[in-house]
Design a protein around this motif. Structure first.
Motif, PDB file in Angstrom:
ATOM      1  N   LEU A 161       0.826  -1.215   0.000  1.00  0.00           N
ATOM      2  CA  LEU A 161       0.000   0.000   0.000  1.00  0.00           C
ATOM      3  C   LEU A 161       0.861   1.267   0.000  1.00  0.00           C
ATOM      4  CD1 LEU A 161      -3.065  -0.704   2.324  1.00  0.00           C
ATOM      5  CD2 LEU A 161      -2.998  -0.494  -0.177  1.00  0.00           C
ATOM      6  N   ALA A 162       2.054   1.163   0.565  1.00  0.00           N
ATOM      7  CA  ALA A 162       2.941   2.324   0.533  1.00  0.00           C
ATOM      8  C   ALA A 162       3.370   2.597  -0.903  1.00  0.00           C
ATOM      9  CB  ALA A 162       4.175   2.075   1.406  1.00  0.00           C
TER      10      ALA A 162
ATOM     11  N   VAL B 251       1.602   1.737  -3.556  1.00  0.00           N
ATOM     12  CA  VAL B 251       0.401   2.220  -4.254  1.00  0.00           C
ATOM     13  C   VAL B 251       0.235   3.721  -4.012  1.00  0.00           C
ATOM     14  CG1 VAL B 251      -2.099   2.008  -4.452  1.00  0.00           C
ATOM     15  CG2 VAL B 251      -0.714  -0.026  -3.983  1.00  0.00           C
ATOM     16  N   ALA B 252       0.400   4.132  -2.758  1.00  0.00           N
ATOM     17  CA  ALA B 252       0.238   5.546  -2.418  1.00  0.00           C
ATOM     18  C   ALA B 252       1.319   6.372  -3.102  1.00  0.00           C
ATOM     19  CB  ALA B 252       0.310   5.729  -0.907  1.00  0.00           C
TER      20      ALA B 252
ATOM     21  N   MET C  49       0.619   6.752  -6.659  1.00  0.00           N
ATOM     22  CA  MET C  49      -0.563   7.595  -6.852  1.00  0.00           C
ATOM     23  C   MET C  49      -0.163   9.057  -7.006  1.00  0.00           C
ATOM     24  SD  MET C  49      -4.109   7.734  -4.755  1.00  0.00           S
ATOM     25  CE  MET C  49      -3.371   7.235  -3.213  1.00  0.00           C
TER      26      MET C  49
END
Ligand SMILES: Nc1ncnc2c1ncn2[C@@H]1O[C@H](COP(=O)(O)OP(=O)(O)O)[C@@H](O)[C@H]1O
Ligand SMILES: Nc1ncnc2c1ncn2[C@@H]1O[C@H](COP(=O)(O)OP(=O)(O)O)[C@@H](O)[C@H]1O
Ligand SMILES: Nc1ncnc2c1ncn2[C@@H]1O[C@H](COP(=O)(O)OP(=O)(O)O)[C@@H](O)[C@H]1O
Lengths: 112, 418, 418, 418, 112, 112
Positions: free
Chosen positions: C104-105, C107-108, C111
């Motif tokens: 998720l890090a 992905v962020a 982003m």
């Protein structure tokens, strides 16, 4: 025709405008000015150094109108602009020799 | 004692710096919205909190919030940072909660929350707050309201924490707490002269957008830093924070466009902040696309909540109540729905995941904060108002806070030399 | 699965925050350069990308860019962040590429790149872009152009990645991609009324300098963060980034001084950005003082490239083409010369280090990006233009984007109360 | 060689980015205080240092400061970053001082200090410095003054370091060094036309407050980053930095209020910076509430020190001498009182903790820096003044630096189209 | 001599200036004003609250000139400033009793 | 009464104000204007593109006064405002038909 120039307190502009519209004026021009007079300015302090500012923010209102309306409008401005505190401002009237609407080229009263 | 982890420490220190940066960010966000004669007054009220609150936090605030002292309030063991450089762990911070960072890093991190919380209030009282009175209110409020509430919710010994109420990064402690105090304060000091008759448009939206950018940036420290480590939970909180801000911006803009015909820059900024407020309590407890839902709802609800001040006739200058009080409540209660133990085992399941108690706990937490902060804030406000005074004179208000309170002018862009 | 490293995670989270901060930075950099009636329009186009793109990225963008799906595009496996909180590693991210941070890090972090890339385009179309049309273009472009190109280059499964083309932090994906789209867009919507006859000077260079400071600051996250860890490679990318920005500032100022007689503040800012653009693809692949050379060359070339718009007669309002398209190409090709396997074993040797294929790969990458992005961007632009419309009316343009698109005014510094 | 620690590396990289961000911050802090026709001149002088100094640092500066070369100055071994990507450790950085981060991270981190130090000087010479002359002074000063002094104090081989003088993050190297150079420079170039007769009020205090926020934020990287790791010492330095800034703000405001009747926004900003300056040498050596004392004293003393320029008649435009020279000396000497080996075993005990030598060492360090920097800065200034010239013509000064030096105007907020 | 005062649309200033130079004018003074008249202002929205702004930005152009040139110059301004849309502005002429160049103290036409 | 309008260099305003006070003036109004005349403007460069700016910042000073004082005050302004360099500015005098103090409604000289 005549040009009425009034120097008023900024926060009074709204009232003056409303009053002039009341009195049937369809146009006017306002601008930002700095006034010097009896009303004293203020003092600012930056890193211990004091500055006195003599000028006070004012708004100049200019209205060109027919000779007949001048006296009445001056009174309208006096009534709508005064707060009875020093610095309410001045009104002066000067003669206008010709007045033209740029859009149409109309002259004089028709241009109002 | 658990080992200190350099990675976790690096992230918490970076987060502490980010959260500190939010207070200037807030100052710009707010001061861009006021008229040009009140700009410095607003900036000063925020920056001053970085001074006064920090000192008070070190002297007593932290100790009252995190000292060992039962469920209601800490004690004075840590007054003046006593023992904190050497202590192994803080009261209650054991087992799952054991810190893997230096205690002083935690103290510094928490200090930044204490700094910004009362600063949030100043948006509601904009353009009329007397600086001398504000300083007194600030000091009393920090010690008598913020510290206890922080203890209730953040300290593992706090009664709300123990009860199971969840607040990952300060939905109750920061936003609801400041929001209700803002409501009380505007009721005590009254409306701005001319409101709502006169137009009081923002003097510099670029300044407000600058504040928004800094707030959004800093909020990653605020929420993801609250994981107190650089781990999967921090990553989850990080992306959740961003998703909610984004969705809330869209939510706000859509309603705004529908109702007013325009999507405004101030709306985009306000929506983003509303989303950040709402996700604050949820950041480390929800997953998937729940943050999008939470953000979107907050964006819409907060926009609509602005109308309240016109309906009810209180003058919340910069809509602190609509954004922070309402937004904080929305977030705290939506957590009761969206909370997911799969995301954070130390959390609880919300209604959507079959958990029913959490919503109760959230309601209790919200109610307790509103009640306590509301009452004590009111007493402090009244006290200061009758003694030092909380409101400037009509002449000072007309002249502006900048000149009347600080003998300064915000901008001198030439023209006529004065 | 490789262990998650807290230090690496801390750095990537900090970097993600830094990259997010770049979009407001870009907004200030750009909006300072426009006239005062178009300021909010520019700010809004950039901030809005933080809203819309983020939501789309979470819903489909990331999945299309990093989902498992062959060399050309990902798939929908990760739509709505599905599985990403629990998945061990992303498709292709194994062996040397295995992530040591929470997915998720990553992905962020990615982003934030998706958010700023389309925002870069808005500088070219300044002062005349219709907000409604922009939002549609933004959405379509993110999904149809950005996501695929990101897959080609960044995903280890991407065909350009596999082919051996190097792009450390987005020379092709971000700068060339946005730069060519900017060119297409200005050709579609045409020139600003009065350009180049009328002077259209920047309304606030301090605002532009603020943007420059934020961009430079954030670029460390952009480039050094792309090492996806806090290690020697990150340090190398970090110092390279700074060196190139510095050298490019000097390069730009020297030519400017020689040709125009003055070294300007806007020149210093523009030069620094040109250097940051050029070093982006190279940051983790070059060493020694190569970054100084790359920066200096970029500073000079980008300054000269500005003349193109006058020669060829397209109105690239804020020189996005000269700085991002040209600067991106300069960087990507210079990498074909300066790349050094001794700096990064996962890289390749450039011509100066005896490697000959890399330059071919770089040329292919540049060409493919220019071609694909150019064509698809054109189709999208035309589509939106004929449906919603991409350009404001002449009256709206004269009135300014702020009032016509957002019903707001940027500054109200007093004077005559309106 | 000691292992590279990712957590420590993450923190130092983040800190390097933070310190870089301080230079734009300083640019805004300063430029907000000048009149609107000199804004860009001030911004440019600061941003230009990010360009020129960075390049010089890479080419020779770092090598002269940290190269192996006895107590007085380094050597050219590391010129052009030679070997730094692969070297195990820097000369002197062994045992307790062994780096746990990539050497290039340290080089980059130190570079940011070199960039901001000469930039600090520009506040004193505001509104009258000739850009061409400044660039020459900047280059010579960096190499002939900054690099040697950095070697003396920061390098474990430096004679002052060896002697036992303490400077955690640059009280002598940065603040006293720049402060005395500022004094010399204003004596060489003389007063601004009209000073002190004419009022020269700040043109934008919000801009100055923005700079203050960025400086405070960045200072955490400056001081806590100097621990070169993410550990207890970094946490201590972090909280100390914040405490001193807060206490200094209060100290400054209290005297200001007493003497002038108002607590000003500029005072809050100035006080905070004074506290940050004073705590810089002490950050990693003091504990408890000593930072509050150090900050409060600095806030009061620096405020009073401003009067010196009026008494002695030198024109230190933005009070660099009062804040950086005086503040730096205050901090360096108070360290002789408050230093506590219990906080940092590599430090020493100050008088309050029974140590007597430290104060002597601090006095020697202060004296040596003032003497060396004062003399060499004077020679450089004179040299540049007689050759290129350090001061603009009276006409240029009246017209303003923005137009005369850079052919730009800072703000064009409409009104009459020009 | 006479003082010609014209209130024009800001984006027309360039054309007016060029036309006046054409017509042989060597100097003029321009200033920022806010006009109120038939041309309606605009509406702004902040957090859902609508504000109507009646004033429209205009530029005041002042030219002192010889009596002989007045009629011609007024026409020049009308032609260069009009867009045929409401809000083009007004022109008024007032009498000037004395005109002095500060630098030299020259009076009247010589001061032009 | 008369209205004296002076266009002066901004940095001279202080001297002019002082001199007028010297001369017994109790009030005046100043405003920001842009002047065009013999004094050439300046050139700005943005990303290699050069812009010539013809207008030069000036300050307009307006003083309403008694007919008797006009000549003297004009001289006072000339002396306090001139630098002998091109661009020192102009002074013109127009007739005022009525002058009113808003605060009191006083007319003419009493309103000064
Ligand atoms: N002689 C004058 N000529 C032009 N403007 C004047 C004159 N006297 C005063 N004013 C304007 O009128 C404003 C108010 O005048 P002041 O003396 O302060 O208060 P009051 O008119 O109530 O006595 C001043 O700020 C200035 O702008
Ligand atoms: N009576 C007036 N006195 C002074 N200025 C006026 C007057 N009427 C109009 N103006 C100025 O002329 C401008 C244009 O007038 P308006 O009525 O809007 O359009 P038009 O002149 O085309 O009918 C106004 O904005 C105002 O500045
Ligand atoms: N004919 C004019 N009408 C109105 N203002 C004028 C006129 N000529 C000059 N001015 C004003 O006087 C200023 C100075 O005039 P300029 O010709 O530059 O210098 P000088 O008066 O020394 O010859 C101009 O900037 C302008 O504001």
């Amino acid at each position: 025709m005549k040009l009425i120039t009034a120097i008023v307190k900024p926060f009074k502009l709204d009232d003056v405008k409303a009053a002039l519209q009341e009195a049937g004026i369809e146009g006017m021009t306002a601008s930002e000015v700095q006034g010097f007079g009896r009303q004293r300015g203020h003092t600012e302090v930056y890193r211990g150094a004091e500055y006195t500012v003599d000028f006070v923010p004012k708004v100049r209102v200019e209205v060109v109108t027919n000779d007949a309306d001048v006296a009445r409008l001056v009174e309208v401005i006096v009534n709508s602009a005064h707060t009875d505190k020093i610095g309410d401002g001045k009104i002066w009237v000067t003669d206008v020799e010709s007045f033209t609407r740029i859009r149409t080229g109309e002259q004089g009263a028709d241009a109002l | 004692m658990t080992e200190i982890d350099t990675g976790n420490t690096a992230w918490v220190l970076a987060s502490a710096a980010l959260v500190l940066f939010m207070t200037p960010g807030l100052a710009f966000f707010y001061s861009g919205m006021v008229r040009s004669k009140h700009v410095l007054g607003m900036l000063m009220q925020n920056f001053f909190s970085m001074g006064l609150v920090s000192v008070l936090w070190v002297l007593v605030g932290f100790s009252l919030a995190f000292g060992d002292g039962g469920g209601w309030i800490g004690n004075f063991d840590f007054a003046g940072l006593k023992d904190l450089a050497t202590i192994e762990n803080l009261p209650g911070y054991t087992g799952d909660f054991a810190l893997t960072i230096p205690v002083l890093a935690f103290v510094a991190y928490q200090m930044m929350f204490a700094v910004i919380t009362p600063a949030l209030i100043t948006g509601a009282t904009a353009d009329r707050l007397k600086f001398a009175g504000y300083t007194a209110f600030l000091a009393l409020w920090l010690v008598l309201v913020y510290s206890p509430v922080a203890h209730w919710v953040f300290s593992p010994n706090g009664w709300l924490f123990k009860r199971g109420a969840l607040d990952f990064a300060g939905g109750t402690v920061v936003h609801i707490n400041a929001g209700i105090a803002a409501l009380v304060l505007v009721l005590v000091i009254g409306k701005r002269r001319g409101w709502p008759r006169e137009a009081m448009p923002p003097h510099s939206l670029p300044l407000t957008l600058l504040g928004t950018g800094i707030l959004w940036f800093g909020w990653f420290g605020f929420n993801a830093g609250s994981a107190l480590g650089a781990n999967g939970l921090a990553a989850q909180a990080f992306i959740n924070t961003h998703m909610a801000a984004a969705a809330a911006m869209l939510g706000w803009l859509v309603v705004e466009r529908i109702k007013g015909g325009h999507a405004t820059t101030l709306g985009a900024a306000s929506g983003a902040v509303a989303g950040l407020v709402a996700i604050t309590p949820c950041a480390g407890f929800v997953g998937g696309i729940a943050p999008l839902a939470i953000g979107a709802i907050a964006g819409v609800v907060c926009f609509l909540a602005i109308q309240l001040k016109f309906k009810l006739g209180y003058d919340d200058s910069l809509d602190v109540i609509a954004v922070h009080l309402v937004g904080g409540i929305v977030g705290s209660l939506l957590l009761g729905l969206f909370s997911d133990k799969a995301v954070n085992s130390l959390g609880a399941d919300g209604i959507f995941f079959g958990g029913s108690e959490l919503m109760i706990d959230q309601l209790v937490a919200v109610g307790a904060t509103v009640l306590f902060s509301g009452v004590v804030s009111f007493i402090i406000a009244k006290l200061v108002d009758v003694t030092i005074g909380l409101r400037v004179t009509p002449e000072q208000e007309t002249e502006g806070l900048d000149l009347s309170q600080h003998a300064e002018v915000a901008y001198q862009l030439g023209g006529v030399p004065r």
